[in-house]
Design a protein around this motif. Structure first.
Motif, PDB file in Angstrom:
ATOM      1  N   PRO A 249      -4.502  10.734  -0.889  1.00  0.00           N
ATOM      2  CA  PRO A 249      -3.927  10.426  -2.382  1.00  0.00           C
ATOM      3  C   PRO A 249      -2.813   9.423  -2.340  1.00  0.00           C
ATOM      4  CG  PRO A 249      -4.521  12.714  -1.917  1.00  0.00           C
ATOM      5  CD  PRO A 249      -4.713  11.920  -0.498  1.00  0.00           C
ATOM      6  N   GLN A 250      -2.711   8.543  -3.434  1.00  0.00           N
ATOM      7  CA  GLN A 250      -1.598   7.608  -3.402  1.00  0.00           C
ATOM      8  C   GLN A 250      -1.020   7.926  -4.901  1.00  0.00           C
ATOM      9  OE1 GLN A 250      -3.342   3.407  -2.538  1.00  0.00           O
ATOM     10  NE2 GLN A 250      -4.857   4.469  -1.270  1.00  0.00           N
ATOM     11  N   PHE A 251       0.482   7.755  -4.880  1.00  0.00           N
ATOM     12  CA  PHE A 251       1.062   7.680  -5.981  1.00  0.00           C
ATOM     13  C   PHE A 251       2.235   6.856  -6.067  1.00  0.00           C
ATOM     14  CE2 PHE A 251      -1.294  11.630  -5.401  1.00  0.00           C
ATOM     15  CZ  PHE A 251      -1.570  11.997  -6.723  1.00  0.00           C
ATOM     16  N   ILE A 252       2.787   6.573  -7.080  1.00  0.00           N
ATOM     17  CA  ILE A 252       4.226   5.916  -7.426  1.00  0.00           C
ATOM     18  C   ILE A 252       4.910   6.819  -8.397  1.00  0.00           C
ATOM     19  CG2 ILE A 252       3.287   3.594  -6.605  1.00  0.00           C
ATOM     20  CD1 ILE A 252       3.421   2.837  -9.876  1.00  0.00           C
ATOM     21  N   ALA A 253       6.255   6.733  -8.282  1.00  0.00           N
ATOM     22  CA  ALA A 253       7.046   7.550  -9.208  1.00  0.00           C
ATOM     23  C   ALA A 253       7.773   6.469 -10.314  1.00  0.00           C
ATOM     24  CB  ALA A 253       8.348   8.260  -8.693  1.00  0.00           C
ATOM     25  N   PRO A 260      -0.869   8.340 -10.386  1.00  0.00           N
ATOM     26  CA  PRO A 260      -1.928   8.029  -9.475  1.00  0.00           C
ATOM     27  C   PRO A 260      -2.015   6.670  -9.318  1.00  0.00           C
ATOM     28  CG  PRO A 260      -2.579   9.700 -10.691  1.00  0.00           C
ATOM     29  CD  PRO A 260      -1.562   9.055 -11.501  1.00  0.00           C
ATOM     30  N   THR A 261      -1.979   5.957  -8.150  1.00  0.00           N
ATOM     31  CA  THR A 261      -2.257   4.481  -8.069  1.00  0.00           C
ATOM     32  C   THR A 261      -3.600   4.024  -7.241  1.00  0.00           C
ATOM     33  OG1 THR A 261      -1.005   4.551  -6.072  1.00  0.00           O
ATOM     34  CG2 THR A 261       0.134   3.910  -8.032  1.00  0.00           C
ATOM     35  N   GLY A 262      -4.152   5.171  -6.929  1.00  0.00           N
ATOM     36  CA  GLY A 262      -5.289   4.884  -5.982  1.00  0.00           C
ATOM     37  C   GLY A 262      -6.843   5.504  -7.021  1.00  0.00           C
ATOM     38  N   ILE A 263      -7.380   6.095  -6.466  1.00  0.00           N
ATOM     39  CA  ILE A 263      -8.589   6.796  -7.098  1.00  0.00           C
ATOM     40  C   ILE A 263      -8.688   7.974  -7.591  1.00  0.00           C
ATOM     41  CG2 ILE A 263     -10.113   4.926  -5.913  1.00  0.00           C
ATOM     42  CD1 ILE A 263     -11.252   7.409  -4.257  1.00  0.00           C
TER      43      ILE A 263
END
Length: 352
Positions: A249-253, A260-263
């Motif tokens: 899992p990919q995220f940014i704050a 979420p920045t991924g899928i």
């Protein structure tokens, strides 16, 4: 924000995190499936029961149970199978003592053992279905220890409940049938180094759907975001982690909120005697956000059915002509049943 609200409605929690670097890949990757096949889903005709968000389905002993995630009155409906004649609704939504504040997951073991998890009440209840009397009655309740904070997925074995961890300290807990923690196991298999104070958020990011098969001892987890599969063999005490092309899992704050920045990843999982079946979405959050910018709802569920062996090796990829959410696979008849929130019928079937 519209797409953030959608995350809440579909049960995926937002995450606040920051990372301080990453290491070399620790886990194997799969890239392709040896076999691929297109599948046509057929809509089933049910008795006149209205579903707002048909989410999960399971069949046992000539009875099918459907979970309606965003219902008006009841979270669950029991039907005869394969006739799909209504037996009774149960799990009434409300704040009264025997009503439910939420429904995360359920486990249909037998007619007198339908187990339901209410995270908001920190409660697991057991229900009994009587097709003859057309009733579903509440038989038992187990209050979970407050140390578990918020339990979002579970499976009842003969000796304990397997309940996923919410604070990232462990991957899951063994909990007694009285609701008391017995043992905590594992850790989140991330390849990114996170600051310590972000670990509770990391657990939210890695929220996974789980299933267990007592015959082979396989307890499997599939991430709701990204593309990571975990397999615990409770008989051999081994643990396999497999990353797909989208990785973890990919995220940014941003502005104190996590995005979420991924899928969007896996949607459901079932462990059979020989295989692990998963529903997979795969749409990026950028693509999903475009639907909301146009005032449209994003697709609900995924139209890919991924099949892995019990060690996590990819076996087969099915592409369905409809988006589905929950699955029930019958390997004896080589058929699948699935919930569908984008159809006039809440249930579709397909041949494998």
């Amino acid at each position: 924000m519209r797409f953030f609200l959608y995350i809440l409605l579909t049960g995926i929690l937002s995450v606040f995190y920051s990372c301080v670097g990453s290491s070399d890949p620790r886990y194997p990757r799969y890239t392709v499936f040896p076999e691929e096949k297109a599948v046509t889903a057929q809509e089933m005709s049910l008795d006149t029961v209205f579903f707002r968000y048909p989410y999960r389905v399971t069949v046992r002993d000539s009875v099918a149970i459907i979970m309606d995630l965003h219902n008006d009155n009841h979270y669950f409906y029991a039907f005869t199978y394969p006739e799909w004649k209504a037996i009774a609704p149960f799990g009434k939504r409300g704040e009264a003592p025997e009503e439910m504040l939420s429904a995360e997951m359920f486990q249909f073991s037998s007619l007198d053992s339908v187990w339901i998890l209410d995270a908001n009440r920190m409660l697991i209840t057991r229900w009994s279905v009587s097709p003859e009397d057309k009733t579903v009655s509440r038989k038992e309740e187990i209050r979970l220890d407050k140390k578990l904070v918020r339990s979002l997925d579970f499976y009842r074995t003969d000796s304990a409940f397997l309940i996923t961890d919410y604070l990232s300290d462990f991957r899951y807990h063994k909990v007694s049938h009285r609701g008391k923690p017995i043992k905590s196991i594992g850790e989140i298999p991330t390849e990114i180094n996170y600051e310590q104070d972000t670990h509770p958020a990391l657990a939210q990011a890695w929220r996974s759907f789980t299933d267990y098969n007592p015959k082979n001892g396989i307890y499997a987890m599939a991430t709701q975001l990204g593309e990571t599969l975990e397999i615990y063999n409770l008989k051999t005490q081994t643990h396999n982690v497999i990353y797909g092309p989208a990785g973890e899992p990919q995220f940014i704050a941003k502005g104190g909120e996590g995005f979420p920045t991924g899928i969007k990843g896996f949607v459901d999982i079932q462990v059979t005697d020989d295989y692990i079946y998963t529903v997979f979405d795969g749409m990026s959050w950028k693509e999903r956000d475009k639907f909301y910018e146009r005032g449209m709802a994003a697709p609900k569920g995924g139209h890919f059915l991924y099949v892995f062996d019990l060690e996590g090796n990819p076996v087969r990829k099915y592409t369905l002509d409809k988006n589905i959410l929950g699955i029930h696979i019958n390997e004896k008849t080589n058929t699948g049943i699935a919930t569908c929130a984008e159809s006039d019928s809440p249930i579709v079937t397909f041949k494998l």
